[in-house]
Structures are given as C-alpha cells and as structure tokens.
Enzyme design. Structure first.
Site, PDB file in Angstrom:
ATOM      1  N   CYS A  13       1.001  -0.861   0.078  1.00 47.93           N
ATOM      2  CA  CYS A  13       0.222   0.003   0.068  1.00 47.93           C
ATOM      3  C   CYS A  13       0.686   1.336   0.092  1.00 47.93           C
ATOM      4  O   CYS A  13       2.065   1.341  -0.123  1.00 47.93           O
ATOM      5  CB  CYS A  13      -1.033   0.099   1.243  1.00 47.93           C
ATOM      6  N   ASN A  16       2.654   1.398   3.954  1.00 48.12           N
ATOM      7  CA  ASN A  16       2.937   0.265   4.754  1.00 48.12           C
ATOM      8  C   ASN A  16       2.664   0.300   6.355  1.00 48.12           C
ATOM      9  O   ASN A  16       3.369  -0.475   7.053  1.00 48.12           O
ATOM     10  CB  ASN A  16       4.147  -0.191   4.499  1.00 48.12           C
ATOM     11  N   CYS A  18      -0.928   0.738   7.219  1.00 44.55           N
ATOM     12  CA  CYS A  18      -2.408   0.712   7.641  1.00 44.55           C
ATOM     13  C   CYS A  18      -2.948  -0.828   6.705  1.00 44.55           C
ATOM     14  O   CYS A  18      -3.018  -1.893   7.454  1.00 44.55           O
ATOM     15  CB  CYS A  18      -3.277   1.519   7.047  1.00 44.55           C
ATOM     16  N   ARG A  19      -3.201  -0.637   5.424  1.00 41.93           N
ATOM     17  CA  ARG A  19      -3.815  -1.793   4.636  1.00 41.93           C
ATOM     18  C   ARG A  19      -2.724  -2.924   4.450  1.00 41.93           C
ATOM     19  O   ARG A  19      -3.169  -4.122   4.751  1.00 41.93           O
ATOM     20  CB  ARG A  19      -4.156  -1.445   3.235  1.00 41.93           C
ATOM     21  N   SER A  20      -1.611  -2.836   3.919  1.00 43.31           N
ATOM     22  CA  SER A  20      -0.388  -4.023   3.540  1.00 43.31           C
ATOM     23  C   SER A  20      -0.140  -4.802   4.721  1.00 43.31           C
ATOM     24  O   SER A  20      -0.093  -5.770   4.723  1.00 43.31           O
ATOM     25  CB  SER A  20       0.538  -3.447   2.793  1.00 43.31           C
ATOM     26  N   ASP A 130      -7.831   3.298   1.688  1.00 44.54           N
ATOM     27  CA  ASP A 130      -7.055   3.745   2.624  1.00 44.54           C
ATOM     28  C   ASP A 130      -7.684   4.178   3.795  1.00 44.54           C
ATOM     29  O   ASP A 130      -8.594   5.176   3.979  1.00 44.54           O
ATOM     30  CB  ASP A 130      -6.215   4.942   2.309  1.00 44.54           C
TER      31      ASP A 130
END
Length: 158
Positions: A13, A16, A18-20, A130
């Site tokens: 993301c 690196n 939050c999402r990933s 995000d």
C-alpha cells in the site's frame, strides 16, 4: 526474500502502516492455520518512503488484536529486488498499481505478478480504500476485505 520451492507474496500500500500490514498479518495467520506457512514467504511494503521503520497504525493493531492476530512488522519501501524475488505483489488501489507497474519497468525481466488484492474478492470490491484518515470502523472494513481476498488468494495458490 523468496526461497526456491516456496510461494511468495508481498502486500503493498502507500505507507505500509495500514492496509498492507493488515493483509500480511491476515494472510500469515491463514497460512499458519492451514498448515502451509512453511511453504510461503510473506511480507509487505510501501510505494512511498514516508513511514520506513514505523510500526503499523495503532488502529490497525487494535483491529488485528481484536481478531486474535499479532504482528511485529515494521514499514519498509518496495525495492527493485522485490520484483525479482516475489511471485506475487498484491496492492490495494489503482495508485499503488500504477506506482508498482512504473517501478517494475526499471527491473529487467522481473518475475512478480502485480495485481490488486481486491481482484481476489468474491464480493468484487476491487479497491481496498486507505483507512488512515478514517475511523476504527474503516480499519474493520479493510480487515474484512483482506480476510475475503486472502482466503481466495490462498485457495487459488495452495
């Protein structure tokens, strides 16, 4: 990095944090629960260099812990070597995809298959938005999407 004879996936993301890292932790738990962790190299990274060395967002960690998942990940930026060593690079949105495809062009004969993680979503939600400027509820939505997508990805790559 990916070892011979192992499957490998890098979740990506923007920052690196939050999402990933959520996707990485979810997939690692699924692979562990399925008894196939030893067959995988799993990591996550960022398209930007903004958060290198940082822990995941506290809201993301709270969300993961709520679901019984821990992570000790530290943010890192995607490298040219990642395009050679990972089979799959799965990202969260069109901006990530564009950045990764642009970076991949500077790597000769890269092997990674670059895709949206959402392309595996049985509910067809292609983009994982995000949650950084959102609420805890937005992190839960990311978690739910990652669970669906990672489950389908693992089933497609046993």
């Amino acid at each position: 990095m990916a070892a011979t004879g192992k499957n490998s996936v890098l979740f990506v993301c923007l920052g690196n944090i939050c999402r990933s890292p959520i996707a990485e932790a979810v997939f690692r738990k699924m692979a562990t629960d399925a008894g196939v962790l030893d067959k995988w190299v799993i990591d996550s990274g960022a398209t930007s260099d903004w958060n290198i060395g940082s822990s995941p967002d506290a809201r993301g960690l709270t969300c993961l812990r709520k679901h019984g998942i821990e992570t000790s990940h530290r943010a890192r930026q995607v490298t040219k070597e990642d395009f050679m060593s990972f089979q799959y690079i799965l990202c969260m949105d069109q901006s990530n995809l564009s950045d990764l495809n642009r970076k991949a062009k500077s790597v000769n004969n890269y092997k990674a298959k670059i895709e949206l993680l959402g392309s595996y979503d049985p509910q067809k939600q292609l983009i994982i938005n995000d949650p950084y400027y959102g609420s805890q509820e937005d992190f839960e939505k990311v978690y739910d999407q990652c669970v669906r997508c990672c489950k389908a990805f693992l089933e497609a790559n046993p």
